[in-house]
Scaffold this motif. Structure first.
Motif, short mmCIF file in Angstrom:
data_model
loop_
_atom_site.label_atom_id
_atom_site.label_comp_id
_atom_site.label_asym_id
_atom_site.label_seq_id
_atom_site.Cartn_x
_atom_site.Cartn_y
_atom_site.Cartn_z
N GLY A 13 51.10 -69.79 -8.91
CA GLY A 13 51.24 -70.98 -10.17
C GLY A 13 52.83 -70.99 -10.54
N GLY A 14 53.47 -69.14 -10.47
CA GLY A 14 54.32 -69.29 -11.30
C GLY A 14 55.23 -70.41 -10.73
N CYS A 15 56.51 -70.71 -11.90
CA CYS A 15 57.90 -72.11 -11.04
C CYS A 15 59.25 -71.45 -12.57
CB CYS A 15 57.04 -73.38 -11.21
SG CYS A 15 56.27 -73.74 -9.64
N VAL A 16 59.99 -70.94 -11.97
CA VAL A 16 61.18 -71.54 -12.27
C VAL A 16 62.10 -72.31 -12.52
CG1 VAL A 16 63.55 -69.99 -13.06
CG2 VAL A 16 61.58 -69.07 -11.93
N ASP A 17 62.25 -73.52 -13.76
CA ASP A 17 63.18 -74.58 -14.03
C ASP A 17 64.73 -73.73 -14.28
OD1 ASP A 17 61.37 -76.28 -13.19
OD2 ASP A 17 60.86 -76.23 -15.59
N ILE A 18 65.83 -74.15 -13.14
CA ILE A 18 66.86 -74.17 -13.86
C ILE A 18 67.67 -75.77 -13.77
CG2 ILE A 18 69.22 -73.01 -12.59
CD1 ILE A 18 67.13 -70.94 -10.90
N THR A 19 68.29 -75.59 -15.48
CA THR A 19 69.46 -76.67 -15.18
C THR A 19 70.60 -76.53 -15.71
OG1 THR A 19 68.37 -76.83 -17.34
CG2 THR A 19 67.23 -78.33 -15.27
N TRP A 20 71.21 -77.26 -15.25
CA TRP A 20 72.97 -76.67 -16.29
C TRP A 20 73.74 -78.22 -16.60
CZ3 TRP A 20 71.91 -75.22 -10.80
CH2 TRP A 20 72.87 -76.39 -10.20
N GLN A 21 74.69 -78.37 -17.55
CA GLN A 21 74.84 -79.94 -17.81
C GLN A 21 76.80 -79.54 -18.48
OE1 GLN A 21 72.71 -81.35 -21.33
NE2 GLN A 21 71.43 -79.74 -20.96
N HIS A 22 76.98 -80.22 -17.36
CA HIS A 22 79.30 -80.60 -18.26
C HIS A 22 78.93 -81.77 -19.93
CE1 HIS A 22 82.66 -80.70 -16.84
NE2 HIS A 22 83.24 -80.09 -17.19
N GLU A 35 80.71 -82.41 -22.79
CA GLU A 35 82.84 -83.32 -23.56
C GLU A 35 83.67 -81.50 -23.63
OE1 GLU A 35 82.36 -85.58 -27.04
OE2 GLU A 35 80.89 -87.18 -26.30
N ASP A 36 84.67 -82.16 -23.69
CA ASP A 36 85.83 -80.78 -23.58
C ASP A 36 85.50 -79.70 -22.62
OD1 ASP A 36 87.31 -82.40 -25.39
OD2 ASP A 36 86.20 -81.27 -27.19
N ASN A 37 84.63 -79.68 -21.45
CA ASN A 37 84.49 -78.82 -20.12
C ASN A 37 83.46 -78.03 -20.94
OD1 ASN A 37 86.45 -80.34 -19.18
ND2 ASN A 37 88.48 -78.64 -19.64
N GLY A 38 82.67 -78.44 -21.91
CA GLY A 38 81.91 -77.31 -22.65
C GLY A 38 80.54 -77.11 -20.77
N PHE A 39 79.99 -76.18 -21.70
CA PHE A 39 78.83 -75.68 -19.99
C PHE A 39 77.39 -75.83 -20.77
CE2 PHE A 39 77.25 -72.33 -17.43
CZ PHE A 39 77.04 -73.65 -15.83
N VAL A 40 75.82 -75.80 -20.57
CA VAL A 40 74.93 -75.64 -21.01
C VAL A 40 74.31 -75.36 -20.29
CG1 VAL A 40 72.81 -75.60 -22.46
CG2 VAL A 40 75.21 -76.74 -22.62
N PHE A 41 74.22 -73.46 -19.07
CA PHE A 41 72.59 -73.19 -18.35
C PHE A 41 72.02 -72.96 -18.71
CE2 PHE A 41 71.09 -70.86 -15.05
CZ PHE A 41 72.17 -71.07 -13.87
N ASP A 42 70.74 -73.22 -17.74
CA ASP A 42 69.01 -73.11 -18.92
C ASP A 42 68.50 -72.18 -17.43
OD1 ASP A 42 69.14 -73.32 -21.80
OD2 ASP A 42 69.80 -75.31 -21.36
N TRP A 43 67.66 -71.24 -17.91
CA TRP A 43 67.01 -70.35 -16.88
C TRP A 43 65.52 -70.71 -17.97
CZ3 TRP A 43 66.26 -67.82 -11.74
CH2 TRP A 43 65.38 -67.11 -11.80
N ARG A 44 64.60 -71.51 -16.86
CA ARG A 44 63.51 -70.76 -17.92
C ARG A 44 62.28 -71.35 -17.11
NH1 ARG A 44 61.67 -72.88 -22.69
NH2 ARG A 44 64.45 -73.43 -23.33
N GLU A 45 61.47 -70.22 -17.03
CA GLU A 45 60.14 -69.78 -16.77
C GLU A 45 58.46 -70.07 -16.68
OE1 GLU A 45 60.02 -65.51 -15.61
OE2 GLU A 45 62.25 -65.04 -15.48
N HIS A 46 57.71 -70.85 -15.98
CA HIS A 46 56.43 -70.97 -16.08
C HIS A 46 55.52 -70.54 -15.50
CE1 HIS A 46 56.86 -75.31 -14.71
NE2 HIS A 46 58.32 -74.81 -14.84
N GLY A 47 54.30 -71.02 -15.91
CA GLY A 47 53.84 -70.80 -15.24
C GLY A 47 52.39 -68.95 -14.84
N GLY A 48 52.98 -68.46 -15.17
CA GLY A 48 53.09 -66.38 -15.12
C GLY A 48 52.60 -66.19 -16.29
N PRO A 49 52.09 -64.59 -15.77
CA PRO A 49 51.62 -63.58 -17.13
C PRO A 49 52.25 -64.10 -18.47
CG PRO A 49 52.97 -62.25 -15.76
CD PRO A 49 53.00 -63.81 -14.73
N ALA A 50 51.98 -63.74 -19.38
CA ALA A 50 51.96 -63.72 -20.29
C ALA A 50 53.17 -63.05 -20.90
CB ALA A 50 50.88 -63.27 -21.59
N VAL A 51 54.54 -63.40 -21.21
CA VAL A 51 55.35 -62.20 -21.54
C VAL A 51 55.18 -61.41 -22.77
CG1 VAL A 51 58.37 -62.37 -21.92
CG2 VAL A 51 56.48 -64.01 -20.61
N THR A 52 55.72 -60.23 -22.31
CA THR A 52 55.61 -59.42 -23.49
C THR A 52 57.12 -59.01 -24.34
OG1 THR A 52 53.36 -58.55 -23.45
CG2 THR A 52 55.04 -57.31 -24.68
#
Length: 502
Positions: free
Chosen positions: A421-430, A432-449
């Motif tokens: 059931g695990g999935c990964v959301d990948i998004t990025w935004q452009h 102002e002034d050529n700024g850039f934000v890239f996100d990787w977010r996992e969910h639905g998997g085992p608890a992370v330690t």
């Protein structure tokens, strides 16, 4: 033991090898590095980049053998040409093809050989990327895969080397042709032919001069020729210096910016010569010029491309060496090190493939993400990818590809992709002034330690990727899933299409 009949002739092979102009050239660091990496990954004392000619094999790179060529009669690589991909000989003393071969029964007493083919784009084999040992052995799948990748990199270097040589030759030929025809200006409208009196005033003005410079002959007759020189050249008295050179040396040559009637500038190649009558009396000067703006810009682009190619090759080898060294230092076993090295070099190769198929200096982020995630997609919609299309530089392509490889590999082994059931959301935004934000977010998997130690993959993600974007990369170990955020700078947006789930 029988071998397949080759699908090529020796004359075709010989012609293909000679098209690269590589035989008997001195060692080059780019190829020596490939041999060194092959020996380290495969754990062999000998590694070669071998070009197999009709009567001999020449080693463009050689480690541990001590010679630059050997006769074709004793060649292992000649047998490798008859297979489709890679030839492995675990023990040459047990192979009838090498009965009595002095390389086997005398120094250097080769027992083991593995060679991956170097093939041209037309599929003609011209040599191998090979490793040899003094004792029988085998290679595992990761080592074989790495040997194939290094063979492919060797062919890329050969192609780049040939392309650069062809470009330089074409430029030399173009320049020679231009020199031969420079004075052939009979009514050619792409040449400006201008005659001047002894004071430097225009006495005739060709159709070509009107086409190039914009003034008509009626407008220019009697005017000083310095009107089409830039203000800086007028102040420096360049027109007078050209006339003086023509009078004293018979010719005044120049390549510089000139000015048109509308004020725009163009790069001109020109010559000024003395104009004499039949009795050799000096009457004035003739100036011949040609608009070479496109050629000037092309030369500037060629120099920039050459610098970019050199920079990319050096960066690629530095990255490969870092991957090998860091993976060997941080792995808990030899098998883990080999697997890590192979998959990371494969991720680097995929990033280089994207650049090769595009401009060589930039690539679209959507294509980079799709290609990096391709080995991990199962068709179950476990990746949700969204963001506008942006162009990344060559370094950014390599950095993001390696980061995504590390994140996806960890997700498959330990994270969201390790459970159904695990999935990964990948998004990025452009921004102002050529700024850039890239996100990787996992969910639905085992608890992370959070991990107890920092491995090479984590260091690569947090310390190497960020600077490629003039920003910062942060890796988070939230209980509900691993997160990764990259904040930095990129170029302009291409369009606003998102990729969607996959």
């Amino acid at each position: 033991m029988t071998q397949e009949k080759p699908g090529f002739t020796e004359s075709e092979r010989s012609e293909a090898i000679r098209s690269f102009d590589i035989l008997d050239t001195p060692p080059e660091a780019e190829f020596d590095d490939l041999a060194r990496i092959a020996a380290e990954v495969c754990g062999t004392p000998i590694a070669l980049v071998s070009l197999v000619d009709v009567e001999r094999q020449f080693f463009k790179a050689e480690l541990g053998l001590g010679v630059r060529e050997t006769p074709i009669a004793t060649s292992f690589c000649a047998h490798a040409l008859l297979v489709d991909d890679i030839l492995v000989i675990p023990d040459a003393t047990k192979d009838s093809r090498f009965d009595g071969n002095p390389l086997v029964y005398e120094d250097p007493k080769v027992r083991f050989y593995a060679g991956a083919l170097l093939k041209t784009r037309e599929g003609v084999p011209i040599g191998t990327m090979c490793v040899l040992d003094h004792k029988p052995r085998e290679l595992d799948e990761n080592q074989l895969r790495t040997l194939r990748l290094l063979a492919r990199q060797a062919m890329t270097q050969l192609e780049l080397r040939r392309s650069l040589a062809a470009t330089q030759q074409a430029l030399r030929e173009a320049k020679e042709l231009e020199t031969r025809h420079r004075q052939i200006v009979d009514s050619a409208v792409d040449f400006g032919i201008i005659t001047l009196d002894l004071d430097g005033r225009v006495t005739s003005w060709s159709v070509g001069a009107e086409e190039i410079l914009g003034w008509s002959e009626a407008e220019m007759i009697g005017r000083p020729a310095d009107v089409f020189f830039t203000e800086d050249d007028q102040v420096a008295r360049v027109p007078d210096q050209e006339m003086q050179a023509a009078q004293e040396r018979g010719r005044g040559s120049d390549e510089r910016w000139h000015k048109r009637r509308d004020g725009s500038q163009f790069w001109a190649s020109g010559e000024m010569m003395p104009l004499r009558d039949d009795d050799a009396n000096h009457l004035g000067y003739v100036k011949i010029l040609r608009d070479r703006t496109l050629q000037h810009q092309a030369e500037a682009q060629r120099l920039e491309l050459t610098r970019e190619m050199s920079h990319r090759m050096k960066n690629s080898f530095a990255m490969v060496q870092s991957i090998v060294g860091q993976s060997l230092r941080t792995a808990s076993s030899v098998a883990e090190a080999r697997d890590s090295i192979g998959t990371r070099i494969e991720a680097l190769a995929r990033a280089q493939d994207i650049l090769t198929q595009t401009s060589g200096t930039h690539a679209a982020i959507g294509e980079v993400v799709r290609d990096a995630l391709a080995p991990y997609r199962t068709g179950e919609g476990r990746f949700d990818v969204n963001g506008p299309e942006l162009e990344l530089t060559a370094q950014q392509v390599v950095g993001l590809s390696l980061a995504l490889h590390e994140l996806a590999t960890n997700a498959v082994k330990h994270g969201a992709l390790s459970e159904p059931g695990g999935c990964v959301d990948i998004t990025w935004q452009h921004t102002e002034d050529n700024g850039f934000v890239f996100d990787w977010r996992e969910h639905g998997g085992p608890a992370v330690t959070p991990p107890t130690r920092t491995g090479f993959g984590t260091r690569l993600i947090e310390r190497i990727v960020g600077p490629y974007f003039d920003g910062k990369a942060t890796l988070g170990f939230e209980p509900e899933g691993v997160t990764f955020r990259l904040v930095g700078m990129v170029g302009q947006s291409v369009d606003s299409r998102g990729e969607g789930a996959g």
